[in-house]
Design a protein around this motif. Structure first.
Motif, PDB file in Angstrom:
ATOM      1  N   VAL A   2       5.824  -7.446  10.646  1.00  0.00           N
ATOM      2  CA  VAL A   2       5.538  -8.214   9.341  1.00  0.00           C
ATOM      3  C   VAL A   2       6.743  -8.153   8.474  1.00  0.00           C
ATOM      4  O   VAL A   2       7.322  -9.012   7.991  1.00  0.00           O
ATOM      5  N   VAL A   3       7.058  -6.782   8.200  1.00  0.00           N
ATOM      6  CA  VAL A   3       7.977  -6.283   7.129  1.00  0.00           C
ATOM      7  C   VAL A   3       8.853  -5.281   7.839  1.00  0.00           C
ATOM      8  O   VAL A   3       8.458  -4.369   8.601  1.00  0.00           O
ATOM      9  N   SER A   4      10.015  -5.021   7.055  1.00  0.00           N
ATOM     10  CA  SER A   4      10.630  -3.721   7.355  1.00  0.00           C
ATOM     11  C   SER A   4      11.471  -3.358   6.023  1.00  0.00           C
ATOM     12  O   SER A   4      11.550  -3.881   5.202  1.00  0.00           O
ATOM     13  N   THR A   5      11.975  -2.170   6.133  1.00  0.00           N
ATOM     14  CA  THR A   5      12.869  -1.688   5.349  1.00  0.00           C
ATOM     15  C   THR A   5      13.926  -2.436   4.720  1.00  0.00           C
ATOM     16  O   THR A   5      14.297  -2.416   3.675  1.00  0.00           O
ATOM     17  N   GLN A   6      14.510  -3.224   5.944  1.00  0.00           N
ATOM     18  CA  GLN A   6      15.712  -3.913   5.645  1.00  0.00           C
ATOM     19  C   GLN A   6      15.295  -5.231   4.749  1.00  0.00           C
ATOM     20  O   GLN A   6      16.222  -5.878   4.272  1.00  0.00           O
ATOM     21  N   SER A   7      14.175  -5.702   5.058  1.00  0.00           N
ATOM     22  CA  SER A   7      13.943  -7.062   4.369  1.00  0.00           C
ATOM     23  C   SER A   7      13.545  -6.871   2.704  1.00  0.00           C
ATOM     24  O   SER A   7      13.619  -7.830   2.214  1.00  0.00           O
ATOM     25  N   GLY A   8      13.415  -5.916   2.429  1.00  0.00           N
ATOM     26  CA  GLY A   8      13.236  -5.538   0.984  1.00  0.00           C
ATOM     27  C   GLY A   8      11.791  -5.569   0.609  1.00  0.00           C
ATOM     28  O   GLY A   8      11.528  -5.814  -0.880  1.00  0.00           O
ATOM     29  N   TYR A  10       9.282  -3.613   1.851  1.00  0.00           N
ATOM     30  CA  TYR A  10       8.782  -2.352   2.321  1.00  0.00           C
ATOM     31  C   TYR A  10       9.824  -1.195   2.088  1.00  0.00           C
ATOM     32  O   TYR A  10      10.925  -1.378   2.021  1.00  0.00           O
ATOM     33  N   GLY A  11       9.114  -0.165   1.521  1.00  0.00           N
ATOM     34  CA  GLY A  11       9.867   1.071   1.313  1.00  0.00           C
ATOM     35  C   GLY A  11       9.037   2.243   1.612  1.00  0.00           C
ATOM     36  O   GLY A  11       7.881   2.467   1.352  1.00  0.00           O
ATOM     37  N   ARG A  12       9.629   3.427   2.090  1.00  0.00           N
ATOM     38  CA  ARG A  12       8.866   4.710   2.264  1.00  0.00           C
ATOM     39  C   ARG A  12       9.499   5.805   1.181  1.00  0.00           C
ATOM     40  O   ARG A  12      10.463   6.188   1.278  1.00  0.00           O
ATOM     41  N   GLY A  13       8.398   5.846   0.264  1.00  0.00           N
ATOM     42  CA  GLY A  13       8.795   6.899  -0.905  1.00  0.00           C
ATOM     43  C   GLY A  13       8.058   7.961  -0.660  1.00  0.00           C
ATOM     44  O   GLY A  13       8.121   8.830  -1.558  1.00  0.00           O
ATOM     45  N   GLY A  14       7.269   8.124   0.332  1.00  0.00           N
ATOM     46  CA  GLY A  14       6.317   9.503   0.437  1.00  0.00           C
ATOM     47  C   GLY A  14       5.119   9.495  -0.632  1.00  0.00           C
ATOM     48  O   GLY A  14       5.167   8.601  -1.583  1.00  0.00           O
ATOM     49  N   THR A  70       4.504   8.259   3.885  1.00  0.00           N
ATOM     50  CA  THR A  70       3.587   7.133   3.120  1.00  0.00           C
ATOM     51  C   THR A  70       4.740   6.050   2.413  1.00  0.00           C
ATOM     52  O   THR A  70       5.388   6.443   1.843  1.00  0.00           O
ATOM     53  N   GLY A  71       4.215   4.905   2.785  1.00  0.00           N
ATOM     54  CA  GLY A  71       5.127   3.776   2.286  1.00  0.00           C
ATOM     55  C   GLY A  71       4.516   2.864   1.231  1.00  0.00           C
ATOM     56  O   GLY A  71       3.365   2.880   0.910  1.00  0.00           O
ATOM     57  N   ILE A  72       5.073   1.896   0.897  1.00  0.00           N
ATOM     58  CA  ILE A  72       4.737   0.910  -0.002  1.00  0.00           C
ATOM     59  C   ILE A  72       5.210  -0.603   0.503  1.00  0.00           C
ATOM     60  O   ILE A  72       6.111  -0.566   1.403  1.00  0.00           O
ATOM     61  N   VAL A  73       4.331  -1.557   0.169  1.00  0.00           N
ATOM     62  CA  VAL A  73       4.829  -2.758   0.715  1.00  0.00           C
ATOM     63  C   VAL A  73       4.526  -3.878  -0.268  1.00  0.00           C
ATOM     64  O   VAL A  73       3.674  -3.835  -1.288  1.00  0.00           O
ATOM     65  N   ASP A  74       5.164  -5.138  -0.136  1.00  0.00           N
ATOM     66  CA  ASP A  74       4.835  -6.283  -0.943  1.00  0.00           C
ATOM     67  C   ASP A  74       3.723  -6.842  -0.074  1.00  0.00           C
ATOM     68  O   ASP A  74       3.794  -7.639   0.783  1.00  0.00           O
ATOM     69  N   TRP A  75       2.506  -6.765  -0.505  1.00  0.00           N
ATOM     70  CA  TRP A  75       1.259  -7.304   0.133  1.00  0.00           C
ATOM     71  C   TRP A  75       1.285  -8.796   0.055  1.00  0.00           C
ATOM     72  O   TRP A  75       0.689  -9.193   0.968  1.00  0.00           O
ATOM     73  N   ARG A 188       6.005   0.138  -7.015  1.00  0.00           N
ATOM     74  CA  ARG A 188       5.804  -0.964  -6.660  1.00  0.00           C
ATOM     75  C   ARG A 188       7.218  -1.547  -6.098  1.00  0.00           C
ATOM     76  O   ARG A 188       8.170  -1.201  -6.337  1.00  0.00           O
ATOM     77  N   MET A 189       7.001  -2.414  -5.162  1.00  0.00           N
ATOM     78  CA  MET A 189       8.536  -2.908  -4.798  1.00  0.00           C
ATOM     79  C   MET A 189       9.227  -3.807  -5.521  1.00  0.00           C
ATOM     80  O   MET A 189      10.589  -3.594  -5.310  1.00  0.00           O
ATOM     81  N   ASP A 190       8.735  -3.983  -6.761  1.00  0.00           N
ATOM     82  CA  ASP A 190       9.653  -4.578  -7.855  1.00  0.00           C
ATOM     83  C   ASP A 190      10.138  -3.407  -8.633  1.00  0.00           C
ATOM     84  O   ASP A 190      10.926  -3.772  -9.538  1.00  0.00           O
ATOM     85  N   GLY A 191       9.915  -2.344  -8.575  1.00  0.00           N
ATOM     86  CA  GLY A 191      10.365  -1.232  -9.116  1.00  0.00           C
ATOM     87  C   GLY A 191       9.572  -0.784 -10.095  1.00  0.00           C
ATOM     88  O   GLY A 191       9.829   0.392 -10.969  1.00  0.00           O
ATOM     89  N   ALA A 192       8.510  -1.527 -10.694  1.00  0.00           N
ATOM     90  CA  ALA A 192       7.343  -0.960 -11.664  1.00  0.00           C
ATOM     91  C   ALA A 192       6.631   0.157 -11.042  1.00  0.00           C
ATOM     92  O   ALA A 192       6.583   0.534  -9.914  1.00  0.00           O
ATOM     93  N   ILE A 193       5.961   0.885 -11.962  1.00  0.00           N
ATOM     94  CA  ILE A 193       5.327   2.004 -11.681  1.00  0.00           C
ATOM     95  C   ILE A 193       4.040   1.976 -12.298  1.00  0.00           C
ATOM     96  O   ILE A 193       3.789   1.923 -13.615  1.00  0.00           O
ATOM     97  N   TRP A 194       2.630   1.621 -11.540  1.00  0.00           N
ATOM     98  CA  TRP A 194       1.642   1.522 -12.041  1.00  0.00           C
ATOM     99  C   TRP A 194       0.824   2.853 -12.054  1.00  0.00           C
ATOM    100  O   TRP A 194       1.180   3.671 -11.380  1.00  0.00           O
ATOM    101  N   ALA A 195       0.034   3.101 -13.019  1.00  0.00           N
ATOM    102  CA  ALA A 195      -0.748   4.456 -13.358  1.00  0.00           C
ATOM    103  C   ALA A 195      -2.004   3.882 -13.556  1.00  0.00           C
ATOM    104  O   ALA A 195      -2.449   3.057 -14.453  1.00  0.00           O
ATOM    105  N   GLY A 196      -3.054   4.477 -12.853  1.00  0.00           N
ATOM    106  CA  GLY A 196      -4.221   4.267 -13.021  1.00  0.00           C
ATOM    107  C   GLY A 196      -5.153   4.120 -11.658  1.00  0.00           C
ATOM    108  O   GLY A 196      -4.518   4.762 -10.692  1.00  0.00           O
ATOM    109  N   PRO A 197      -5.900   3.446 -11.738  1.00  0.00           N
ATOM    110  CA  PRO A 197      -7.038   2.736 -12.513  1.00  0.00           C
ATOM    111  C   PRO A 197      -7.962   3.506 -13.151  1.00  0.00           C
ATOM    112  O   PRO A 197      -8.322   4.621 -12.481  1.00  0.00           O
ATOM    113  N   ASN A 198      -8.765   2.857 -13.964  1.00  0.00           N
ATOM    114  CA  ASN A 198     -10.230   3.694 -14.469  1.00  0.00           C
ATOM    115  C   ASN A 198     -10.984   2.762 -13.617  1.00  0.00           C
ATOM    116  O   ASN A 198     -10.617   2.022 -12.374  1.00  0.00           O
TER     117      ASN A 198
END
Length: 329
Positions: A2-8, A10-14, A70-75, A188-198
């Motif tokens: 569905v996605v790959s690291t080359q597609s932009g 998905y990323g594997r940041g651990g 562990t990776g992140i993805v553009d859901w 996040r894939m757009d470079g943002a860093i989310w913190a939370g949630p409550n």
């Protein structure tokens, strides 16, 4: 794929699961053993020095589990790809079609619809209605339990010039005494860093803010004995979560357990989500997949707990297996 690291997409940041005290270390050890038993690839236990090599600003950690794969993805991209595959296979996606009732009318199933189509006829029906899964199942004669109780999760977001504070996913050690995971850092894939949630009880099934109030939903929650059985023993925890929602410094204090250098000036309020928490009448949270069959030809997915997105393809296999069994296919 569905996605790959080359597609932009998905990323594997651990990922680091970080213990900040001795009590958490003992739970971390147990979690590590489970990871090894499940053969999670690359899993390693790291000490404070190794934590700082991976996350230089995570000075609050004393020990951690490192999951390098562990990776992140553009859901959104993943969901759209699933939809494309479905349509290519001959399926049709209808939005703005609220199901109000499902009835067995002999050899067919009739779905009453509020929307462009007033009625849909089907031979087999699988429902996966998320925040409304209990209502949809009950409209077809399904069981009353589990009930869905909505909990809102509110995120903070690191300012763009402070994103250097976090490299990858930083998670807490789960505490079985509490029903929710706790705050964590998620790139996040757009470079943002989310913190939370409550975790705050929402005023509506679609309660994405304090202003979202639905009287019908409130009455259902107030008269559901299971919610009271959960809330009363966890009253202190619940009140703290409400306070964190209103007072930013309290939410930041949780984040500072991992990264003490973070301050209020580094964060802005971010997005919110609503968890569809499946709850039994005794107040226990349903933490496994739950299916219900109200009649022949119908299967209701009543609960698909986190990490449902990560496990979506495996869950799909399970649903297909259950459906084939239920429908005699």
């Amino acid at each position: 794929a569905v996605v790959s690291t080359q597609s932009g997409h998905y990323g594997r940041g651990g990922k680091l699961i970080v213990a900040t005290n001795d009590e958490e270390v003992s739970r971390l050890d147990a979690l590590f053993e489970k990871g090894l038993q499940n053969k999670v690839p690359g899993l390693a236990m790291v000490d404070r020095k190794q934590i700082l090599e991976l996350e230089p600003y995570c000075t609050g950690g004393v020990r951690a589990i490192h999951s390098p794969n562990t990776g992140i993805v553009d859901w959104k991209r993943v969901a759209c790809a699933y939809g494309d595959d479905f349509e290519k296979g001959g399926g049709t996606i209808l939005t703005q079609h609220e199901v109000t009732k499902i009835k067995d009318v002999g050899r067919e199933l009739r779905l009453d619809i509020k929307g462009p189509s007033s009625r849909i006829i089907a031979k087999h029906v699988i429902t996966c209605a998320g925040l409304h899964s209990d209502r949809v199942a009950q409209s077809a004669g399904g069981k009353t339990s589990p009930a869905i109780v909505p909990f809102r999760g509110e995120y903070l977001e690191l300012r763009a010039d402070k994103r250097y504070l976090v490299n990858g996913n930083i998670y807490p050690v789960p505490n079985p005494k509490f029903p929710f995971l706790g705050v964590h850092f998620t790139p996040r894939m757009d470079g943002a860093i989310w913190a939370g949630p409550n975790a705050v009880l929402a005023g509506a099934r679609e309660g994405y803010s304090w202003g979202d109030i639905n009287p019908k939903d409130l009455v259902e929650m107030a008269t559901f004995s299971g919610l009271w059985k959960l809330a009363l023993p966890n009253l202190s925890y619940g009140l703290k979560e409400i306070a964190k929602s209103a007072l930013l410094p309290l939410q930041i204090a949780d984040l500072q357990r991992f990264i003490p250098a973070i301050s209020a000036a580094d964060l802005v309020r971010g997005n919110t989500g609503v968890r569809a928490m499946a709850m039994a009448s005794d107040g226990s949270l349903v933490d496994d997949f739950t299916f219900d069959q109200s009649c022949h030809g119908m299967l209701h997915v009543r609960n698909a707990p986190s990490p449902a997105a990560t496990s979506s393809l495996a869950i799909a296999d399970l649903v297909v297996e259950r459906a084939a069994e239920q429908f005699g296919l």
